[in-house]
Scaffold this motif. Sequence first.
Motif, PDB file in Angstrom:
ATOM      1  N   CYS A   3     -28.052 -94.312  14.373  1.00 57.01           N
ATOM      2  CA  CYS A   3     -27.915 -94.046  15.799  1.00 57.01           C
ATOM      3  C   CYS A   3     -27.419 -92.617  16.009  1.00 57.01           C
ATOM      4  CB  CYS A   3     -26.915 -95.037  16.414  1.00 57.01           C
ATOM      5  SG  CYS A   3     -26.638 -94.781  18.172  1.00 57.01           S
ATOM      6  N   GLU A   4     -28.034 -91.941  16.956  1.00 61.64           N
ATOM      7  CA  GLU A   4     -27.510 -90.645  17.402  1.00 61.64           C
ATOM      8  C   GLU A   4     -26.564 -90.960  18.545  1.00 61.64           C
ATOM      9  OE1 GLU A   4     -30.546 -87.787  18.276  1.00 61.64           O
ATOM     10  OE2 GLU A   4     -31.650 -88.270  16.471  1.00 61.64           O
ATOM     11  N   HIS A   5     -25.301 -91.194  18.183  1.00 57.13           N
ATOM     12  CA  HIS A   5     -24.306 -91.717  19.115  1.00 57.13           C
ATOM     13  C   HIS A   5     -24.178 -90.878  20.385  1.00 57.13           C
ATOM     14  CE1 HIS A   5     -22.986 -94.696  16.281  1.00 57.13           C
ATOM     15  NE2 HIS A   5     -22.673 -93.774  15.387  1.00 57.13           N
ATOM     16  N   LYS A   6     -24.002 -91.596  21.473  1.00 59.36           N
ATOM     17  CA  LYS A   6     -23.684 -90.980  22.760  1.00 59.36           C
ATOM     18  C   LYS A   6     -22.502 -91.779  23.319  1.00 59.36           C
ATOM     19  CE  LYS A   6     -25.437 -89.518  27.190  1.00 59.36           C
ATOM     20  NZ  LYS A   6     -26.520 -89.591  28.164  1.00 59.36           N
ATOM     21  N   TYR A   7     -21.276 -91.292  23.012  1.00 65.24           N
ATOM     22  CA  TYR A   7     -20.068 -92.017  23.371  1.00 65.24           C
ATOM     23  C   TYR A   7     -19.661 -91.758  24.818  1.00 65.24           C
ATOM     24  CZ  TYR A   7     -19.303 -93.418  18.572  1.00 65.24           C
ATOM     25  OH  TYR A   7     -19.440 -93.997  17.334  1.00 65.24           O
ATOM     26  N   ASN A   8     -19.229 -92.827  25.464  1.00 67.09           N
ATOM     27  CA  ASN A   8     -18.696 -92.769  26.825  1.00 67.09           C
ATOM     28  C   ASN A   8     -17.255 -93.245  26.798  1.00 67.09           C
ATOM     29  OD1 ASN A   8     -21.048 -91.969  28.327  1.00 67.09           O
ATOM     30  ND2 ASN A   8     -21.877 -93.980  27.873  1.00 67.09           N
ATOM     31  N   TYR A  34     -13.661 -95.419  23.425  1.00 68.43           N
ATOM     32  CA  TYR A  34     -15.001 -94.935  23.707  1.00 68.43           C
ATOM     33  C   TYR A  34     -16.011 -95.933  23.145  1.00 68.43           C
ATOM     34  CZ  TYR A  34     -12.851 -90.364  24.506  1.00 68.43           C
ATOM     35  OH  TYR A  34     -12.089 -89.334  24.986  1.00 68.43           O
ATOM     36  N   CYS A  36     -20.446 -96.301  22.263  1.00 65.28           N
ATOM     37  CA  CYS A  36     -21.754 -95.660  22.208  1.00 65.28           C
ATOM     38  C   CYS A  36     -22.701 -96.449  23.110  1.00 65.28           C
ATOM     39  CB  CYS A  36     -22.288 -95.640  20.777  1.00 65.28           C
ATOM     40  SG  CYS A  36     -23.982 -94.997  20.658  1.00 65.28           S
ATOM     41  N   GLU A  37     -23.335 -95.768  24.054  1.00 67.18           N
ATOM     42  CA  GLU A  37     -24.223 -96.470  24.982  1.00 67.18           C
ATOM     43  C   GLU A  37     -25.535 -96.890  24.325  1.00 67.18           C
ATOM     44  OE1 GLU A  37     -26.556 -93.011  27.413  1.00 67.18           O
ATOM     45  OE2 GLU A  37     -24.499 -93.437  28.050  1.00 67.18           O
ATOM     46  N   LYS A  38     -25.785 -96.415  23.116  1.00 64.48           N
ATOM     47  CA  LYS A  38     -27.024 -96.788  22.422  1.00 64.48           C
ATOM     48  C   LYS A  38     -26.831 -97.985  21.496  1.00 64.48           C
ATOM     49  CE  LYS A  38     -28.883 -92.122  22.583  1.00 64.48           C
ATOM     50  NZ  LYS A  38     -29.371 -90.986  21.798  1.00 64.48           N
TER      51      LYS A  38
END
Length: 64
Positions: A3-8, A34, A36-38
């Motif tokens: 996964c290419e993490h995209k943390y929120n 946080y 990861c939305e993915k």
Amino acid sequence: MQCEHKYNYIGLVYYVGDPIPGSGARAMMYADKYFCEKCLDVRYLNERRRGDTYTKPIAGSLPK
């Protein structure tokens, strides 16, 4: 596939830490949560101690 993490940022969370010597209290620990939305991986960053179990949690913080 990785996964290419995209943390929120979710918010500030708290949990009970180690006993405090000479006291019946335990350390109150806080961290920034946080996800990861993915892939929905959860990460806790900036863990720190603030206060003890004899005090109320910081307003707006959530249990871990």
